[in-house]
Design an enzyme around this catalytic site. Structure first.
Site, mmCIF file in Angstrom:
data_model
loop_
_atom_site.group_PDB
_atom_site.id
_atom_site.type_symbol
_atom_site.label_atom_id
_atom_site.label_comp_id
_atom_site.label_asym_id
_atom_site.label_seq_id
_atom_site.Cartn_x
_atom_site.Cartn_y
_atom_site.Cartn_z
ATOM 1 N N GLN A 156 -44.572 15.162 50.874
ATOM 2 C CA GLN A 156 -43.961 14.489 49.953
ATOM 3 C C GLN A 156 -44.066 15.320 48.454
ATOM 4 O O GLN A 156 -44.312 14.576 47.310
ATOM 5 C CB GLN A 156 -44.279 12.916 49.455
ATOM 6 C CG GLN A 156 -43.532 11.850 50.614
ATOM 7 C CD GLN A 156 -41.937 12.095 50.323
ATOM 8 O OE1 GLN A 156 -41.791 12.327 49.208
ATOM 9 N NE2 GLN A 156 -41.404 11.478 51.425
ATOM 10 N N SER A 157 -43.756 16.824 48.419
ATOM 11 C CA SER A 157 -44.113 17.388 47.546
ATOM 12 C C SER A 157 -42.808 17.590 46.436
ATOM 13 O O SER A 157 -41.703 17.690 46.771
ATOM 14 C CB SER A 157 -44.219 18.866 48.071
ATOM 15 O OG SER A 157 -44.181 19.810 46.919
ATOM 16 N N ASN A 158 -43.506 17.074 45.361
ATOM 17 C CA ASN A 158 -42.546 17.026 44.044
ATOM 18 C C ASN A 158 -41.978 18.586 43.900
ATOM 19 O O ASN A 158 -40.959 18.997 43.537
ATOM 20 C CB ASN A 158 -43.172 16.561 42.786
ATOM 21 C CG ASN A 158 -43.426 15.094 42.980
ATOM 22 O OD1 ASN A 158 -42.353 14.437 43.524
ATOM 23 N ND2 ASN A 158 -44.592 14.603 42.689
ATOM 24 N N ALA A 209 -41.939 21.000 45.786
ATOM 25 C CA ALA A 209 -40.943 21.639 46.864
ATOM 26 C C ALA A 209 -39.742 21.400 46.609
ATOM 27 O O ALA A 209 -38.755 22.148 46.618
ATOM 28 C CB ALA A 209 -41.484 21.289 48.333
#
Length: 331
Positions: A75-77, A79
């Site tokens: 859940q990378s912001n 990315a």
């Protein structure tokens, strides 16, 4: 200090608002709490990485890249914002996602930021937890180069001296807002993970002799490792700006007592902070970064480490899109 010497693509909605949290301040009954709304940077639900990407993507353009590669947790912001920035300027994006939580929840693995990564047109590959992600990115880059692509690699979180320039600029912006309102800040607090936000802020605050202590609430690493990482990056950023030695080791302070069960795993204090901000101020935090920093802020207020009458500025790093991957614990 002239940041205009460095290439930059101006896409962020700046300056972001600086607002007083009236109801939260009253509820906690002590410090005067303000929020710097870097969840409002304007690109794909906003977040702190957009400031970094203004400098990183300009560097990629100057290198004639046609593809950017980056990495992060599921859940990378970072990315998501990289994919959105690439879409905005017409560049391809490839993302490597590392499973740092071991979650089998369908929404965690396919909704939230993951959904937006794909919606922005990025290609995605997934890796198990513990993967050497820097090596995996280089391997992916070599495969693309073999096909004739011109690749630019962005480290996780956009956290290198180029990316940290975005938060040097944020420090200038925030101090300007305080000056324009005749406000004195006693503390600035924010989440700290890949180190670029805290490193850029402390470098910018030191450059203008702001005299405001900065506290990073850690989201992953132990205190000694987190502070060492931030200090090393702050030193590299200061050197890039032409002022080596400007940041001292004692300027870098992190409290990593609010990490909970690990990266991406929200504690009860994190969930309380997310709910409290939502229900008192209508502000959405995320369970990975801003929620853990807010848990630290709330505890510091309740226990008197932030005292009545002090003015605290909470820098909101964004990340609300991740909430849709955490319905199982928030629902």
């Amino acid at each position: 200090m002239l940041l205009s010497r460095f290439p930059r693509i101006f896409l962020a909605h700046l300056p972001t608002p600086l607002e007083r949290l009236d109801r939260l301040s009253a509820l906690l009954g002590g410090p005067d709490i303000w929020i710097k709304r870097d969840d409002c940077t304007g690109l794909s639900t906003g977040g702190n990485k957009t400031r970094k990407l203004e400098f990183l993507m300009a560097e990629a353009q100057d290198a004639a890249a046609d593809l950017v590669i980056t990495q992060g947790a599921t859940q990378s912001n970072h990315a998501r914002q990289t994919a959105a920035f690439a879409a905005r300027i017409g560049m391809d994006c490839h993302i490597l996602l590392e499973d740092r939580t071991g979650s089998n929840n369908a929404n965690y693995n396919a909704n939230g930021n993951v959904l937006l990564d794909r919606l922005h047109g990025a290609s995605v590959e997934k890796h198990p937890g513990g993967t050497d992600m820097a090596a995996a990115m280089e391997s992916a880059a070599e495969a693309f180069r073999a096909k004739g692509r011109k690749v630019y690699i962005i480290p996780g979180g956009g956290s290198n001296p180029t990316g940290a320039l975005g938060y040097v600029n944020c420090a200038f912006e925030l101090v300007g807002q305080l000056n324009d309102r005749a406000l004195v800040a006693d503390h600035i607090v924010t989440a700290t993970g890949s180190a670029g936000t805290q490193a850029g802020l402390i470098t910018g605050l030191k450059a203008i002799h702001a005299g405001i202590p900065l506290l990073g609430f850690g989201v992953r690493a132990p205190k000694d490792r987190q502070e060492a990482s931030v200090f090393a990056l702050a030193c590299g950023t200061a050197e890039k700006l032409g002022c080596p030695g400007m940041v001292d080791r004692h300027d870098v302070v992190a409290d990593c007592a609010y990490v909970g069960g690990g990266y991406g795993i929200p504690s009860e204090a994190t969930l309380e902070a997310v709910r409290l901000f939502a229900r008192t101020e209508g502000i959405l935090l995320d369970p990975v970064y801003s929620g853990k920093a807010a848990a630290g802020l709330i505890d510091y207020c309740r226990t008197g480490r932030f005292r009545a009458g002090e003015r605290i500025v909470f820098l909101h790093t964004g990340g609300s899109a991740a909430l849709f991957g955490y319905d199982s614990v928030l629902g």
